[in-house]
Motif scaffolding. Structure first.
Motif, short mmCIF file in Angstrom:
data_model
loop_
_atom_site.label_atom_id
_atom_site.label_comp_id
_atom_site.label_asym_id
_atom_site.label_seq_id
_atom_site.Cartn_x
_atom_site.Cartn_y
_atom_site.Cartn_z
N UNK A 79 7.47 -13.74 -0.92
CA UNK A 79 6.12 -13.17 -0.90
C UNK A 79 6.11 -11.74 -0.40
N UNK A 80 6.89 -11.46 0.65
CA UNK A 80 6.96 -10.09 1.17
C UNK A 80 7.59 -9.15 0.15
N UNK A 81 8.65 -9.61 -0.52
CA UNK A 81 9.28 -8.78 -1.55
C UNK A 81 8.28 -8.46 -2.66
N UNK A 82 7.52 -9.46 -3.07
CA UNK A 82 6.52 -9.25 -4.12
C UNK A 82 5.42 -8.31 -3.65
N UNK A 83 4.99 -8.47 -2.41
CA UNK A 83 3.94 -7.62 -1.85
C UNK A 83 4.38 -6.15 -1.84
N UNK A 84 5.57 -5.90 -1.32
CA UNK A 84 6.03 -4.51 -1.23
C UNK A 84 6.41 -3.95 -2.60
N UNK A 85 6.90 -4.78 -3.49
CA UNK A 85 7.19 -4.31 -4.85
C UNK A 85 5.91 -3.92 -5.56
N UNK A 86 4.85 -4.72 -5.38
CA UNK A 86 3.58 -4.45 -6.05
C UNK A 86 2.93 -3.19 -5.48
N UNK A 87 2.91 -3.06 -4.16
CA UNK A 87 2.26 -1.88 -3.57
C UNK A 87 3.03 -0.60 -3.89
N UNK A 88 4.36 -0.72 -4.05
CA UNK A 88 5.15 0.46 -4.43
C UNK A 88 4.93 0.82 -5.89
N UNK A 89 4.80 -0.20 -6.74
CA UNK A 89 4.61 0.04 -8.18
C UNK A 89 3.19 0.49 -8.50
N UNK A 90 2.24 0.19 -7.62
CA UNK A 90 0.83 0.54 -7.83
C UNK A 90 0.30 1.28 -6.60
N UNK A 91 0.87 2.45 -6.30
CA UNK A 91 0.46 3.15 -5.08
C UNK A 91 -1.00 3.56 -5.06
N UNK A 92 -1.56 3.93 -6.22
CA UNK A 92 -2.98 4.31 -6.26
C UNK A 92 -3.86 3.09 -5.97
N UNK A 93 -3.49 1.95 -6.53
CA UNK A 93 -4.24 0.74 -6.26
C UNK A 93 -4.20 0.37 -4.79
N UNK A 94 -3.03 0.55 -4.15
CA UNK A 94 -2.92 0.23 -2.73
C UNK A 94 -3.76 1.19 -1.89
N UNK A 95 -3.79 2.47 -2.25
CA UNK A 95 -4.62 3.42 -1.53
C UNK A 95 -6.10 3.04 -1.65
N UNK A 96 -6.52 2.65 -2.84
CA UNK A 96 -7.91 2.23 -3.04
C UNK A 96 -8.23 1.03 -2.15
N UNK A 97 -7.33 0.06 -2.10
CA UNK A 97 -7.58 -1.15 -1.32
C UNK A 97 -7.50 -0.91 0.18
N UNK A 98 -6.44 -0.26 0.61
CA UNK A 98 -6.16 -0.22 2.05
C UNK A 98 -6.74 0.99 2.76
N UNK A 99 -6.96 2.08 2.04
CA UNK A 99 -7.47 3.28 2.70
C UNK A 99 -8.91 3.61 2.29
N UNK A 100 -9.21 3.55 1.01
CA UNK A 100 -10.55 3.94 0.55
C UNK A 100 -11.60 2.86 0.78
N UNK A 101 -11.36 1.68 0.23
CA UNK A 101 -12.39 0.63 0.28
C UNK A 101 -12.73 0.21 1.70
#
Length: 202
Positions: A79-101
């Motif tokens: 699960x952690x590998x998938x989480x970090x792989x996804x956030x690395x592959x979708x950095x803009x999406x992660x910024x929207x979720x974790x910083x903007x929203x």
């Protein structure tokens, strides 16, 4: 259109991102954007929901145990590998979720809270299963403590994702980042399940 919106919101922030710029980046007219999504708030919400659903789906798929024999620590690692792989592959999406929203108040923060609850519930179940597999009695590791540990682990994963994505020249791989967190938490969890607790010295 949503791809362009996610990138725009990540780069410029919710307040500064322009519907004109998003429409231009998507190669569509501004009236077409408003035809599908009535306001900037609705567009931002659609971006949050899409990115959250994709992240949860990636983590859930990686932790499934259809055969019924994968250990809880291995599922947590997956699960952690998938989480970090996804956030690395979708950095803009992660910024929207974790910083903007999270910083724009309601209703956006509520959407992210739903995401965090889903991830935390999944981690809670994995830690609980690991404790049961280890023969850990309820008086050694209480349900409340399992929940607290899951919240701490999710918070650490979120912070590590920010850290990993900010390192441009020597960015760690998803597995390296996951190993950092597993090395930090799992040895302590194993000791805790055996009743070996840390106590403050005199």
């Amino acid at each position: 259109m949503l791809d362009a919106a996610v990138e725009g919101f990540a780069r410029y922030g919710y307040r500064a991102a322009s519907m004109d710029d998003i429409a231009e980046a998507a190669g569509v007219s501004k009236p077409l954007v408003y035809q599908y999504l009535k306001s900037k708030e609705e567009l931002f919400t659609a971006c949050i929901q899409r990115e959250a659903a994709a992240l949860v789906a990636a983590v859930r798929a990686s932790t499934e145990d259809g055969a019924g024999w994968v250990s809880a620590d291995r599922r947590l690692w997956n699960g952690l590998c998938a989480f970090f792989a996804h956030t690395a592959a979708h950095p803009h999406g992660w910024v929207v979720l974790h910083q903007q929203a999270r910083t724009q108040g309601e209703p956006f923060a509520r959407e992210v809270a739903v995401l965090r609850t889903e991830i935390t519930d999944l981690v809670t179940s994995l830690i609980g299963k690991a404790a049961r597999d280890a023969g850990c009695a309820d008086d050694v590791l209480a349900e409340r403590e399992v929940s607290g540990l899951a919240h701490a682990l999710v918070g650490a994963a979120e912070s590590l994702a920010d850290w990993a994505n900010s390192r441009q020249e020597d960015a760690p791989s998803a597995k390296e980042t996951a190993a950092t967190l597993m090395n930090f938490c799992w040895a302590g969890l194993e000791n805790l399940m055996k009743g070996a607790r840390w106590t403050p010295g005199r």
